[in-house]
Design a protein around this motif. Structure first.
Motif, PDB file in Angstrom:
ATOM      1  N   THR A 132       0.847  -1.199   0.000  1.00  0.00           N
ATOM      2  CA  THR A 132       0.000   0.000   0.000  1.00  0.00           C
ATOM      3  C   THR A 132       0.881   1.246   0.000  1.00  0.00           C
ATOM      4  O   THR A 132       2.009   1.232   0.504  1.00  0.00           O
ATOM      5  CB  THR A 132      -0.930   0.026   1.221  1.00  0.00           C
ATOM      6  OG1 THR A 132      -0.145   0.070   2.418  1.00  0.00           O
ATOM      7  CG2 THR A 132      -1.843  -1.192   1.231  1.00  0.00           C
ATOM      8  N   ALA A 133       0.354   2.307  -0.580  1.00  0.00           N
ATOM      9  CA  ALA A 133       1.107   3.561  -0.645  1.00  0.00           C
ATOM     10  C   ALA A 133       0.145   4.735  -0.618  1.00  0.00           C
ATOM     11  O   ALA A 133      -0.956   4.671  -1.170  1.00  0.00           O
ATOM     12  CB  ALA A 133       1.960   3.607  -1.901  1.00  0.00           C
ATOM     13  N   GLU A 134       0.588   5.819   0.031  1.00  0.00           N
ATOM     14  CA  GLU A 134      -0.232   7.022   0.057  1.00  0.00           C
ATOM     15  C   GLU A 134      -0.394   7.586  -1.356  1.00  0.00           C
ATOM     16  O   GLU A 134      -1.477   7.995  -1.754  1.00  0.00           O
ATOM     17  CB  GLU A 134       0.408   8.068   0.968  1.00  0.00           C
ATOM     18  CG  GLU A 134      -0.401   9.353   1.070  1.00  0.00           C
ATOM     19  CD  GLU A 134       0.267  10.394   1.940  1.00  0.00           C
ATOM     20  OE1 GLU A 134      -0.368  11.438   2.207  1.00  0.00           O
ATOM     21  OE2 GLU A 134       1.429  10.184   2.363  1.00  0.00           O
ATOM     22  N   ARG A 135       0.706   7.603  -2.089  1.00  0.00           N
ATOM     23  CA  ARG A 135       0.675   8.092  -3.468  1.00  0.00           C
ATOM     24  C   ARG A 135       1.376   7.091  -4.373  1.00  0.00           C
ATOM     25  O   ARG A 135       2.319   6.403  -3.962  1.00  0.00           O
ATOM     26  CB  ARG A 135       1.357   9.461  -3.584  1.00  0.00           C
ATOM     27  CG  ARG A 135       0.660  10.567  -2.803  1.00  0.00           C
ATOM     28  CD  ARG A 135       1.350  11.902  -3.026  1.00  0.00           C
ATOM     29  NE  ARG A 135       0.640  12.996  -2.360  1.00  0.00           N
ATOM     30  CZ  ARG A 135       0.956  13.468  -1.160  1.00  0.00           C
ATOM     31  NH1 ARG A 135       1.973  12.932  -0.492  1.00  0.00           N
ATOM     32  NH2 ARG A 135       0.271  14.465  -0.620  1.00  0.00           N
ATOM     33  N   ILE A 136       0.923   7.047  -5.614  1.00  0.00           N
ATOM     34  CA  ILE A 136       1.491   6.132  -6.607  1.00  0.00           C
ATOM     35  C   ILE A 136       1.853   6.930  -7.853  1.00  0.00           C
ATOM     36  O   ILE A 136       1.096   7.810  -8.279  1.00  0.00           O
ATOM     37  CB  ILE A 136       0.494   5.002  -6.951  1.00  0.00           C
ATOM     38  CG1 ILE A 136       0.270   4.114  -5.716  1.00  0.00           C
ATOM     39  CG2 ILE A 136       0.992   4.168  -8.132  1.00  0.00           C
ATOM     40  CD1 ILE A 136      -0.841   3.095  -5.884  1.00  0.00           C
ATOM     41  N   LEU A 137       3.011   6.625  -8.403  1.00  0.00           N
ATOM     42  CA  LEU A 137       3.457   7.248  -9.646  1.00  0.00           C
ATOM     43  C   LEU A 137       3.651   6.160 -10.693  1.00  0.00           C
ATOM     44  O   LEU A 137       4.379   5.186 -10.457  1.00  0.00           O
ATOM     45  CB  LEU A 137       4.767   8.010  -9.431  1.00  0.00           C
ATOM     46  CG  LEU A 137       5.395   8.622 -10.680  1.00  0.00           C
ATOM     47  CD1 LEU A 137       4.518   9.740 -11.235  1.00  0.00           C
ATOM     48  CD2 LEU A 137       6.810   9.140 -10.384  1.00  0.00           C
ATOM     49  N   ILE A 138       3.007   6.326 -11.839  1.00  0.00           N
ATOM     50  CA  ILE A 138       3.123   5.362 -12.929  1.00  0.00           C
ATOM     51  C   ILE A 138       4.103   5.905 -13.959  1.00  0.00           C
ATOM     52  O   ILE A 138       3.936   7.008 -14.477  1.00  0.00           O
ATOM     53  CB  ILE A 138       1.756   5.097 -13.581  1.00  0.00           C
ATOM     54  CG1 ILE A 138       0.761   4.591 -12.535  1.00  0.00           C
ATOM     55  CG2 ILE A 138       1.893   4.086 -14.729  1.00  0.00           C
ATOM     56  CD1 ILE A 138      -0.667   4.517 -13.051  1.00  0.00           C
ATOM     57  N   ALA A 139       5.142   5.115 -14.236  1.00  0.00           N
ATOM     58  CA  ALA A 139       6.160   5.528 -15.203  1.00  0.00           C
ATOM     59  C   ALA A 139       6.616   4.300 -15.995  1.00  0.00           C
ATOM     60  O   ALA A 139       7.802   3.967 -16.055  1.00  0.00           O
ATOM     61  CB  ALA A 139       7.338   6.178 -14.492  1.00  0.00           C
ATOM     62  N   THR A 140       5.647   3.628 -16.602  1.00  0.00           N
ATOM     63  CA  THR A 140       5.915   2.340 -17.256  1.00  0.00           C
ATOM     64  C   THR A 140       6.365   2.471 -18.706  1.00  0.00           C
ATOM     65  O   THR A 140       6.677   1.466 -19.355  1.00  0.00           O
ATOM     66  CB  THR A 140       4.665   1.448 -17.197  1.00  0.00           C
ATOM     67  OG1 THR A 140       3.523   2.215 -17.608  1.00  0.00           O
ATOM     68  CG2 THR A 140       4.431   0.943 -15.790  1.00  0.00           C
ATOM     69  N   GLY A 141       6.395   3.686 -19.249  1.00  0.00           N
ATOM     70  CA  GLY A 141       6.939   3.883 -20.590  1.00  0.00           C
ATOM     71  C   GLY A 141       6.070   3.342 -21.704  1.00  0.00           C
ATOM     72  O   GLY A 141       4.839   3.285 -21.594  1.00  0.00           O
ATOM     73  N   ILE A 265       3.630   2.370 -28.244  1.00  0.00           N
ATOM     74  CA  ILE A 265       2.385   2.734 -27.576  1.00  0.00           C
ATOM     75  C   ILE A 265       2.589   2.684 -26.062  1.00  0.00           C
ATOM     76  O   ILE A 265       3.458   1.968 -25.565  1.00  0.00           O
ATOM     77  CB  ILE A 265       1.227   1.797 -27.978  1.00  0.00           C
ATOM     78  CG1 ILE A 265       1.587   0.335 -27.678  1.00  0.00           C
ATOM     79  CG2 ILE A 265       0.865   1.991 -29.446  1.00  0.00           C
ATOM     80  CD1 ILE A 265       0.456  -0.641 -27.929  1.00  0.00           C
ATOM     81  N   PRO A 266       1.798   3.460 -25.308  1.00  0.00           N
ATOM     82  CA  PRO A 266       1.930   3.445 -23.849  1.00  0.00           C
ATOM     83  C   PRO A 266       1.751   2.037 -23.286  1.00  0.00           C
ATOM     84  O   PRO A 266       0.859   1.288 -23.719  1.00  0.00           O
ATOM     85  CB  PRO A 266       0.800   4.376 -23.396  1.00  0.00           C
ATOM     86  CG  PRO A 266       0.594   5.303 -24.551  1.00  0.00           C
ATOM     87  CD  PRO A 266       0.801   4.461 -25.768  1.00  0.00           C
TER      88      PRO A 266
END
Length: 459
Positions: A132-141, A265-266
């Motif tokens: 679990t996390a307070e905030r999540i950052l997606i950087a999967t390219g 593509i993402p």
């Protein structure tokens, strides 16, 4: 005390994700980052870094040819497997540096595929671990796109496999007309591979200035690359002799390898975005606002997965802006205007600002265009007919230089500093007042005086 395992959880350890994770951890936050492949992401592992090594390796053949004109006798051969070994050692070193820097900053590195279960929870697939996390950052390219319905597409490779071919083919067909396609065409041709480039559009590098597109197409053919435009595959067939590409213009081309470089593509497939309330754009990228926040209030996304400007330095700046916005209470946005870019084709391209077409639509008082095509001094007595293109696009009203476009030796190096001037809004008069460095190809940028006339533009 937070009820979450981490203050920030980053999905994807590429250039953007790593920068955001490190900055946040150095601020004393509890941070973890997940990577399902190798730390470093597309750029370091399967993109710009290994590709640049391949460009440099392949360009030696052209340099050896040029050297003969200067009196050198060159007897050289190339060993593909030796190059791959050295390249892979360096990539492993760089990946290790990225991982070590994460550790030094206090970031926990999680090896595995992270899937969102809800807006604050991720599951590490196959590891039996939920975080679990307070905030999540997606950087999967991003990932390569191929036309899945094309008959025989299973016989083709993408750029990701091209970095690890067990043997250098004798013949290759590359489908595509963007950065990756023209760069790999130059790579393989420079390494002695019979290379054909097939693109469905009317010219290469869609979105670039038309003069750049036309000039590059002519120049790469001088390097022995066969360019087939306005055509695409109908199917691919495997035979004992190799792969047969059947094109919609009636051409049949036999090669040992068919490589599709038809875009990226993402990388959002199976990421669990819907469960977390993260929406996509119509084009399939993660929808974000100006501060990289998604439709889920506690989830952000940066880099190629958002499909804004898909360049490594942009992803890194987006990471810094995210950190300032979320953890430094300094809302920050990226300025996407006048971002320079280079295409490591052979010859290479450097460009910043508006194309002539874009400028004509944007500049209400019209545009002034300055163009020079010339043979670089390096080729003066080698017998080469290679030409360099230098082009300035100027807002006729304000006289600001709004676009700079180069094709030729050292274009990527030159465009970096030209970008400073364009970003600063310098006028053509200020460019003209700058003394030239002679003899260089770059001096053309400050010595162009004659505007193109309507008849020259039409021609």
């Amino acid at each position: 005390m937070s009820t979450y395992d981490y203050d920030l959880f980053v999905i994807g350890a590429g250039s953007g994700g790593v920068r955001a994770a490190r900055l946040t951890a150095l601020d004393g936050k509890r941070v973890a980052i997940a990577e399902e492949h190798r730390v470093g992401g597309t750029c370091v592992i399967r993109g710009c870094v290994p590709k640049k090594f391949m460009v440099m390796a392949s360009d030696f053949s052209h340099q050896f040819e040029t050297a003969r004109g200067y009196g050198w006798t060159v007897d050289a051969s190339f060993d593909w497997k030796t190059f791959l070994e050295h390249k892979d050692v360096e990539i492993a070193r760089l990946s290790g540096i990225y991982a070590a820097n994460l550790g030094k900053a206090g970031v926990e590195l999680v090896h595995g595929r992270a899937v969102l279960k809800d807006a604050h929870t991720v599951e590490i697939v196959g590891k039996g671990r939920t975080i679990t996390a307070e905030r999540i950052l997606i950087a999967t390219g991003g990932r390569p796109w191929v036309p899945e319905g094309l008959p025989g597409i299973e016989h083709a490779i993408t750029s990701e496999e091209a970095f690890h071919l067990p043997e250098l083919p004798k013949r290759i067909l590359i489908a595509g007309g963007g950065y990756i396609a023209v760069e790999f065409a130059g790579i393989f041709a420079g390494l002695g591979v019979e290379t054909t480039l097939v693109y469905r559009g009317p010219n290469l590098l869609r979105g670039f200035d038309d003069d750049v597109r036309a000039h590059l197409a002519g120049e790469i053919e001088k390097r022995g690359i066969k360019v087939v435009l306005a055509s695409q595959h109908e199917r691919i067939e495997r035979t004992d002799a190799g792969l047969i590409s059947l094109l919609d213009n009636g051409l049949t081309i036999e090669t040992d390898v068919v490589m599709f470089a038809t875009g990226r593509i993402p990388y959002v497939k199976g990421l669990g975005l819907e469960a977390a309330g993260v929406a996509l754009t119509e084009a399939g990228a993660i929808r974000v606002d100006g501060h990289s926040r998604t439709t889920a209030p506690n989830i952000w996304a940066i880099g190629d997965v958002t499909d804004r400007i898909n360049l490594t330095p942009v992803a890194i700046r987006e990471a810094v802006a995210f950190h300032k916005t979320v953890y430094r209470d300094t809302p920050s946005r990226i300025d996407y205007e006048a971002v320079a870019t280079a295409v490591f084709s052979q010859p290479p391209v450097g460009t910043v600002g508006l194309s002539e077409g874009e400028a004509r639509r944007a500049c209400t008082d019209g545009v002034d265009v300055y163009v020079s095509r010339f043979r670089p001094m390096k080729y003066a007595f080698t017998g080469s007919d290679e030409r360099m293109l230098v082009k300035l696009v100027v807002d006729a009203g304000s006289q600001r230089v709004v676009g700079v476009h180069l094709v030729g030796p050292d274009a990527p190096e030159i465009i970096q500093l030209a970008a400073v001037a364009v970003k600063a809004g310098l006028t053509k008069g200020q460019w003209d007042a700058t003394c030239a460095v002679h003899p260089t190809v770059a001096e053309e940028l400050v010595t162009l005086r004659e505007k193109q006339t309507p008849s020259q533009m039409a021609g």
